[in-house]
Design a protein around this motif. Sequence first.
Motif: not given
Length: 194
Positions: A43-46, A48, A57-60, A106, A108
Amino acid sequence: MNNSLKGVNSKEIKIYSPPNSGWIEYKLNSQEMDYVWRCIDNRKKDMRDGLAGNITESKKLIDHGDWFWLNVVKPLTNVYAEQFTIMGNFVPTGNYTHPYFMKSWWVNYQKKHEFNPMHSHDGVYSYVIWMKIPEGISCKKQNQGYITNSPMKATFQMSYVNILGQPEGFKFELEPEDEGRMIFFPSRLYHAVY
């Protein structure tokens, strides 16, 4: 003779049920689950800042070579068109047609007391996949002992308006056996995660 038709000419009765869209439920196979887990591991950038609720947490995610799009999501767009309608026809694009693609994806991470309130998405179609539902988070355990006609803990809910303009909801009560369950739906359909 049917008592409800007493005194009525049954040949003159016509029943109408207006068409309506819905959603598709799909269970990912082991290859698809493995792929999604690999994407989650990388997973990459935040993400949220684009969410409506309070999520830990939520990631691309990155769909390498469009594998998930081509093997799972795109086929579901075709199933949706066959079963309901082609939702892309309702997107104003002038006289031009545009191919579907997966704009963003993404993951979550949601913990006890966190939620994502009623919201919809941009685009044409959306989906949710439950990857991990801990035993202690199950709907049955979370709502045990509560006296209510609509327990909502550990649920995913679709919300829509019926033909009379009244709000309706459809609740998915989540249990550990729902891991790998995918719900595919029109992006503008309101939904919430409790």
